[in-house]
Design a protein around this motif. Structure first.
Motif, mmCIF file in Angstrom:
data_model
loop_
_atom_site.group_PDB
_atom_site.id
_atom_site.type_symbol
_atom_site.label_atom_id
_atom_site.label_comp_id
_atom_site.label_asym_id
_atom_site.label_seq_id
_atom_site.Cartn_x
_atom_site.Cartn_y
_atom_site.Cartn_z
ATOM 1 N N GLY A 100 0.801 -1.224 0.000
ATOM 2 C CA GLY A 100 0.000 0.000 0.000
ATOM 3 C C GLY A 100 0.828 1.265 0.000
ATOM 4 O O GLY A 100 0.280 2.365 0.072
ATOM 5 N N ASN A 120 3.337 -3.562 -7.357
ATOM 6 C CA ASN A 120 2.644 -4.838 -7.183
ATOM 7 C C ASN A 120 3.651 -5.922 -6.807
ATOM 8 O O ASN A 120 4.833 -5.626 -6.602
ATOM 9 C CB ASN A 120 1.824 -5.204 -8.431
ATOM 10 N N THR A 128 -4.116 2.652 -9.050
ATOM 11 C CA THR A 128 -5.431 2.437 -8.446
ATOM 12 C C THR A 128 -6.186 3.758 -8.495
ATOM 13 O O THR A 128 -5.718 4.754 -7.945
ATOM 14 C CB THR A 128 -5.293 1.982 -6.972
ATOM 15 N N THR A 145 -1.043 1.843 7.345
ATOM 16 C CA THR A 145 -2.220 2.357 6.647
ATOM 17 C C THR A 145 -2.535 3.773 7.096
ATOM 18 O O THR A 145 -2.690 4.021 8.285
ATOM 19 C CB THR A 145 -3.451 1.459 6.930
ATOM 20 N N TYR A 148 -7.993 4.008 3.683
ATOM 21 C CA TYR A 148 -8.434 2.944 2.780
ATOM 22 C C TYR A 148 -9.082 3.598 1.559
ATOM 23 O O TYR A 148 -9.897 4.501 1.710
ATOM 24 C CB TYR A 148 -9.455 2.024 3.447
ATOM 25 N N LYS A 152 -8.728 -1.073 -0.321
ATOM 26 C CA LYS A 152 -7.266 -1.162 -0.334
ATOM 27 C C LYS A 152 -6.640 -0.220 0.683
ATOM 28 O O LYS A 152 -7.001 0.950 0.749
ATOM 29 C CB LYS A 152 -6.721 -0.807 -1.721
#
Length: 191
Positions: A100, A120, A128, A145, A148, A152
């Motif tokens: 991410g 990836n 994205t 994170t 989101y 994702k």
């Protein structure tokens, strides 16, 4: 004539390089964010993958030379387990932690959409696209994170946004502020 052609070609190449940055993607919108750990993330992943491939190729050779194949099943199992951890678990864990990590983030004002570029599993760049309303902020702060995008998880560093307003808009802070400036003025007038 040949030398002159080469020189003029180099001039054109240099000029075209200086006018457009390698990260200019008008189809994605304007570049609002650039992650400063992109090279480090790529480097660590590449190193991890290459060691795993090396391990896979070296395992039969080590088995042959060390004579582990002749030893008990227990020793064999422990050896395979240890190599297996380094060969498969490390790259998978690394990928899960860094998948991410946003390398670049673009924003299209007219449609209010973002394009996040991440790496990836095969170290290629992946785009994205998501709308500002798809952004969800986790209830409790998570280590890898920031927000989101749909489902994702994305990781950005707020301090790396050249324009703080872009970060506020991404996170939806600009429209969910409890006290808007106008409200404050109204309160002052009422007093």
């Amino acid at each position: 004539g040949f030398i002159f052609q080469v020189a003029s070609f180099q001039g054109v190449a240099v000029r075209s390089l200086s006018t457009s940055s390698p990260h200019d993607h008008p189809e994605h919108g304007r570049l609002v964010y650039k992650g400063n750990l992109a090279k480090a993330v790529l480097g660590v992943k590449f190193f991890s993958y290459s060691t795993s491939i090396f391990n896979l190729f070296m395992m039969p050779y080590i088995m042959l030379k060390s004579g582990i194949g002749v030893e008990s099943l227990l020793v064999q199992g422990a050896f395979y387990g240890l190599i297996g951890i380094f060969t498969f678990v490390t790259p998978v864990t690394l990928h899960l932690l860094t998948k991410g990590y946003v390398i670049r983030l673009y924003y299209k004002d007219e449609v209010d959409t973002y394009t996040a570029i991440t790496y990836n599993a095969i170290l290629a760049e992946k785009a994205t696209v998501f709308h500002q309303k798809d952004v969800k902020i986790p209830d409790i702060s998570k280590m890898f994170t920031t927000f989101y995008a749909k489902t994702k998880s994305m990781l950005v560093n707020p301090t790396l946004f050249p324009n703080p307003q872009d970060y506020n808009h991404l996170m939806g802070y600009d429209k969910s502020s409890i006290f808007k400036f106008e409200d404050l003025e109204a309160v002052k007038e009422a007093d």
